[in-house]
Design a protein around this motif. Structure first.
Motif, mmCIF file in Angstrom:
data_model
loop_
_atom_site.group_PDB
_atom_site.id
_atom_site.type_symbol
_atom_site.label_atom_id
_atom_site.label_comp_id
_atom_site.label_asym_id
_atom_site.label_seq_id
_atom_site.Cartn_x
_atom_site.Cartn_y
_atom_site.Cartn_z
ATOM 1 N N HIS A 162 0.844 -1.143 0.021
ATOM 2 C CA HIS A 162 0.009 -0.037 0.016
ATOM 3 C C HIS A 162 0.876 1.299 0.184
ATOM 4 O O HIS A 162 0.569 2.152 -0.726
ATOM 5 C CB HIS A 162 -0.911 0.001 1.195
ATOM 6 C CG HIS A 162 -2.229 -0.913 1.191
ATOM 7 N ND1 HIS A 162 -3.233 -0.480 0.655
ATOM 8 C CD2 HIS A 162 -2.349 -2.097 1.184
ATOM 9 C CE1 HIS A 162 -4.483 -1.503 0.482
ATOM 10 N NE2 HIS A 162 -3.505 -2.496 0.849
ATOM 11 N N ASP A 208 0.788 3.959 -2.884
ATOM 12 C CA ASP A 208 0.546 5.472 -2.365
ATOM 13 C C ASP A 208 1.611 6.176 -3.052
ATOM 14 O O ASP A 208 1.396 7.504 -3.390
ATOM 15 C CB ASP A 208 0.395 5.668 -1.036
ATOM 16 C CG ASP A 208 0.298 7.023 -0.379
ATOM 17 O OD1 ASP A 208 -0.526 7.464 -1.082
ATOM 18 O OD2 ASP A 208 0.705 7.750 0.203
ATOM 19 N N PRO A 255 -4.291 3.710 -6.797
ATOM 20 C CA PRO A 255 -5.454 3.439 -5.934
ATOM 21 C C PRO A 255 -4.877 2.243 -4.992
ATOM 22 O O PRO A 255 -4.202 1.212 -5.453
ATOM 23 C CB PRO A 255 -6.709 3.033 -6.735
ATOM 24 C CG PRO A 255 -6.096 2.765 -8.140
ATOM 25 C CD PRO A 255 -4.773 3.489 -8.392
ATOM 26 N N GLN A 256 -5.270 2.392 -3.742
ATOM 27 C CA GLN A 256 -4.940 1.305 -2.877
ATOM 28 C C GLN A 256 -6.314 0.712 -2.353
ATOM 29 O O GLN A 256 -7.066 0.881 -1.725
ATOM 30 C CB GLN A 256 -4.513 1.908 -1.661
ATOM 31 C CG GLN A 256 -3.388 2.953 -1.812
ATOM 32 C CD GLN A 256 -2.830 3.739 -0.549
ATOM 33 O OE1 GLN A 256 -2.697 3.354 0.377
ATOM 34 N NE2 GLN A 256 -2.400 5.227 -1.030
ATOM 35 N N PRO A 257 -6.395 -0.733 -3.049
ATOM 36 C CA PRO A 257 -7.564 -1.430 -2.747
ATOM 37 C C PRO A 257 -7.586 -2.031 -1.307
ATOM 38 O O PRO A 257 -6.537 -2.339 -0.950
ATOM 39 C CB PRO A 257 -7.598 -2.712 -3.915
ATOM 40 C CG PRO A 257 -6.099 -2.605 -4.066
ATOM 41 C CD PRO A 257 -5.397 -1.223 -4.009
#
Length: 305
Positions: free
Chosen positions: A146, A150, A155-157
């Motif tokens: 993550h 970032d 996008p960080q699912p």
């Protein structure tokens, strides 16, 4: 007379060798099953406030625990969740195991021993440890994945919430179980005489054709065996969701049938309902396994004709 005694000793010898196995089977398999059946037919009756000696008594319940278990919506929901989980795990795991086995069995593969060990190694990691490792990789606040996403503005699912949770749990099972299934299939491939492949090459068959038309049909019994084991392991999933539960609110205490058994027995202190649910799960697993083996056996006999 001596000959008769010697003959009698020879006849008793196989049974004497079976005694240790029979004792272990009775103590650690048959006796727990019998005790679970006994508990499933009982219930605890509470008198008054349930305080003091004699306030709680164990009485005969008949099949009421089984009726409650079969009509419990939590058990049905957990079964549906495990079914969806299995639809992801079993095809993916067996497909990767077959692919790796075929690649390792191909000619001119560099580092075959290292690759075989590397693929099998995750199977040696206990399920709880594997779930903890992957759980920290899934957790947004501590996951290096993550942080990397970032940093690049990607996008960080959140893999621990909603639909992605099934993928996250399935990934742990696939990571840990692919190596074992690969070894089973790879061993079956190595047992095939090399002359068969050599004859196919002389006939002009490529590596892909040999894999599709020779190797996969030859290892079909191994594929059936691994599929059978994978389905049973899927029905008994417990470690992965239980270990990840403290990291997310998306996993209830009854996410899988075995988690419900654990919650009933140790969370609700109702060992009788837990025993009935466990017996139901065992019977369903036995019926599905027996039906699958009968289906495979009849298909094999039909193909032989």
């Amino acid at each position: 007379m001596a000959a008769r005694r010697a003959y009698g000793a020879q006849r008793r010898a196989p049974y004497l060798f079976l005694v240790p196995a029979a004792v272990l089977f009775a103590l650690f398999f048959a006796l727990p099953i019998g005790y679970a059946l006994y508990l499933s037919l009982r219930r605890t009756e509470v008198q008054g406030l349930g305080l003091g000696s004699g306030a709680r008594q164990e009485v005969w319940a008949g099949l009421s625990n089984y009726t409650d278990a079969l009509s419990d919506p939590q058990l049905l929901d957990g079964t549906l969740r495990v079914g969806l989980y299995g639809l992801i795990v079993v095809p993916t795991m067996l497909g990767l195991a077959l692919l790796f086995a075929l690649l390792l069995d191909a000619d001119r593969v560099a580092g075959r021993r290292f690759a075989r060990l590397a693929i099998f190694l995750p199977y040696a990691v206990p399920g709880v440890i594997a779930a903890l490792l992957w759980g920290f990789l899934y957790l947004p606040s501590v996951s290096p994945l993550h942080h990397a996403l970032d940093r690049f503005g990607l996008p960080q699912p959140d893999l621990l919430d909603g639909g992605p949770l099934y993928v996250a749990l399935a990934n742990i099972a696939v990571w840990g179980g692919t190596g074992f299934n690969m070894i089973v299939i790879y061993t079956a491939l190595r047992a095939v005489p090399a002359e068969i492949y050599e004859a196919a090459r002389l006939d002009g068959a490529s590596q892909v054709q040999i894999a599709l038309r020779l190797k996969i049909p030859i290892v079909r019994p191994s594929l059936v065996l691994t599929f059978f084991f994978s389905v049973i392991a899927t029905l008994q999933v417990f470690s992965e969701p239980t270990t990840l539960k403290p990291l997310t609110n998306s996993i209830p205490t009854s996410w899988s049938p075995l988690m419900k058994v654990y919650q009933d027995a140790f969370g609700n202190a109702d060992v009788h309902s837990a025993a009935a649910t466990a017996v139901v799960i065992a019977v369903v697993t036995l019926v599905l396994s027996f039906g699958f083996l009968r289906l495979v056996g009849s298909g094999a006999r039909g193909g032989a004709r």
